[in-house]
Design a protein around this motif. Structure first.
Motif, mmCIF file in Angstrom:
data_model
loop_
_atom_site.group_PDB
_atom_site.id
_atom_site.type_symbol
_atom_site.label_atom_id
_atom_site.label_comp_id
_atom_site.label_asym_id
_atom_site.label_seq_id
_atom_site.Cartn_x
_atom_site.Cartn_y
_atom_site.Cartn_z
ATOM 1 N N UNK B 1 -0.107 28.363 50.144
ATOM 2 C CA UNK B 1 -0.872 27.167 50.524
ATOM 3 C C UNK B 1 -0.406 26.641 51.882
ATOM 4 N N UNK B 3 0.865 28.304 54.338
ATOM 5 C CA UNK B 3 0.401 29.174 55.407
ATOM 6 C C UNK B 3 -1.087 28.945 55.661
ATOM 7 N N UNK B 4 -1.822 28.747 54.580
ATOM 8 C CA UNK B 4 -3.250 28.474 54.656
ATOM 9 C C UNK B 4 -3.493 27.230 55.494
ATOM 10 N N UNK B 5 -2.689 26.211 55.195
ATOM 11 C CA UNK B 5 -2.870 24.961 55.917
ATOM 12 C C UNK B 5 -2.535 25.131 57.394
ATOM 13 N N UNK B 7 -2.928 27.691 59.214
ATOM 14 C CA UNK B 7 -4.063 28.325 59.890
ATOM 15 C C UNK B 7 -5.167 27.289 60.150
ATOM 16 N N UNK B 8 -5.430 26.470 59.142
ATOM 17 C CA UNK B 8 -6.447 25.427 59.297
ATOM 18 C C UNK B 8 -6.095 24.516 60.465
#
Lengths: 370, 370
Positions: B1, B3-5, B7-8
């Motif tokens: 999560x 890492x996902x954020x 990128x966002x």
């Protein structure tokens, strides 16, 4: 006549009576593709220009003249529509005299168009034009908030009474807004031009607002955006579109694509709902970090997934700061035997490549026999 | 999560990688109607705020904090949508972190909405919503230039197949753009709300771009704008609308209205074409200086003109810098026995009164028996 003009002038000056309309011209696009940018800031001590054609962190210095106007001439720039902002003593602003504004969720920038001759695919040509229709919908998923949805309908749609159309859900990037694909992406003009050349199937293109969680929320909340957007898209947007438009039935007639954050959403929602979508496009995508584990089922059943996914189209520019994400996705899909196209192009994380990708992707959609 | 954020976050920061998204909030609308405006400009020596709720030439000083953020809290302001800009050492800019931009022909400003509870007529309510459709049209009158036209259709229009609708041509002011009546005037929401209360007849509202001559042209050229716009409206816009929409036939089903410059255009085109239009609305109008001589015929034939003009509705705020124009028009019409309504209201030359005027004017249109 003089008095008439005076009134016109005064009306234009309303709310800026204290400052007569500035006659400054910016940007000025020269016939050879060079562009002069100008901003009047007599008291500033440093003014620079940032544009999305520059390398990351690139800035151009501007020079002040005797009247306090800072300017710089750049280029020639290849034909495209570019984003730019000024930094005036560290304050980032859109160009105050350029009416072409790139609307965003937060902050805004200016757009400058360097035209191509003959007109490029993303430019206005003398062809039949579709419409873009704005709907306002109270969203049950988003606690009664009213959101707008921009929808492209192809030329002739309103005159038809029986024909049914396939639908493409086209998603924007982070900090962008529902009008983005129209006002900066020129999606409507690209489709108009492809249709005039009979290079695409007439389709409805649905462009909702991609920030279900408010943009700029704390990171814990922001991480929930795709999940909430998925609910919003499937439970609010899709039913409205199905009810308002003559859509062809079945998954073969539904595609989902997006850029950046929207590319991540298209991958997540598409792979999560292969019963609904038969085509997925991911442009410079923010590929979810958990893609491999989340879709382990689909990835381990290549035969089943390939039968369902008629088109899986991934594109990214080699200079994009998230290039590695698309590259890794391409490798993962290849390793698992999932059929797909990977378009590795020149370019970075800008609408210049996204307009190009839409122009390449749209003709591949909804083709009979596929 | 995480890492996902990340990128966002990176995607949001694209094209502004060198500056992480500012967490500054501006404008901040407080529950009591007070508003705090903020702008980060550490190196500026003077920052002020101008808003369209202030008297002409009004400015509010802003104060800098230790972090270089200038702010001021104002109000409470009565519920409305207001325009404002900052002046940073003399440079006028829209609010860099407010995404709600008032698009214009030249320059732009920011919008701040102070909501009313229960929602005012111009606010979103939980009622059926119409659509706003954007057309792109190559204009023969304007030498092949492609212009957009924004068109409101009432709730249910697309589902009907036979019913025919009256049409209102609704014109914007100088330096405004075709989206103005929608994005700042909330014309669509006003119509939605009136229709939900059965206070208006369902109608199509056509909102073209009013600068046929480029805004900012030299004054000799600018003086020709109304004449060229009239040709454009009657020869390009009207035929498109007649062809694309199910319009009720005849002059009884056509009205024309506008604000400021558009009010002058509505008077000129309306009086010039009483064979086409049966209703004219002039909001804070830039009444043409030659109105009396140009329309000497219609003015001297009160009986004939009154028989044709079912509604002539003139409104202006007493604080408007062109108040005298509307007042003089009212007196001229009275002297000549031309039936009309003159609404002298509070307020100045702003969308605050124009939204109010549309809310009063639209219910008077297309009423059976008139």
């Amino acid at each position: 006549v003089k008095q008439f003009w005076l009134i016109m002038f005064l009306c234009a000056g309303a709310f800026s009576q204290n400052a007569p309309p500035d006659t400054l011209v910016s940007p000025e696009v020269h016939p050879d593709g060079r562009v002069t940018f100008r901003i009047r800031a007599p008291k500033a001590s440093e003014v620079t220009l940032a544009g999305d054609w520059m390398p990351a962190n690139g800035r151009e210095a501007m020079k002040k003249d005797a009247e306090g106007v800072w300017s710089v001439m750049l280029g020639p720039l290849p034909p495209s529509i570019y984003l730019y902002t000024f930094s005036v003593d560290g304050l980032t602003v859109a160009d105050p005299v350029n009416p072409r504004v790139k609307l965003r969720s937060r902050t805004s920038a200016s757009l400058v168009e360097v035209p191509s001759d003959p007109p490029a695919l993303w430019q206005v040509r003398d062809v039949p034009h579709g419409k873009v229709e704005i709907h306002w919908q109270r969203s049950a998923v988003l606690n009664g908030e009213t959101r707008w949805i921009w929808v492209y309908t192809p030329p002739g749609y309103a005159k038809e009474t029986k024909r049914r159309y396939p639908v493409l859900y086209l998603l924007h990037g982070s900090n962008d807004v529902a009008p983005g694909w129209t006002l900066a992406g020129n999606a409507n003009l690209i489709l108009d031009n492809l249709l005039a050349e009979k290079k695409a199937t007439p389709m409805i293109v649905v462009m909702p607002y991609g920030h279900a969680v408010p943009f700029g929320s704390p990171r814990e909340l922001q991480a929930k955006n795709t999940a909430l957007f998925e609910q919003y898209l499937l439970q609010d947007v899709a039913p409205l579109v199905e009810s308002e438009y003559r859509l062809a039935a079945g998954r073969d007639n539904r595609a989902i694509a997006g850029l950046s954050m929207g590319g991540g959403q298209a991958l997540t929602i598409g792979f999560g709902h292969l019963d609904r979508f038969s085509a997925v496009g991911a442009f410079s995508a923010a590929v979810p970090a958990d893609f491999e584990t989340r879709f382990a089922g689909a990835l381990s059943d290549a035969k089943g997934t390939n039968a369902k996914l008629k088109l899986l189209w991934i594109a990214c520019g080699r200079d994009d700061f998230i290039w590695e994400r698309s590259k890794a996705l391409d490798e993962l899909l290849s390793k698992r035997g999932i059929e797909h196209t990977f378009r590795a192009t020149e370019g970075a994380h800008t609408y210049t490549v996204w307009r190009q990708y839409l122009g390449e992707f749209a003709p591949l959609l909804f083709r009979p026999g596929r």
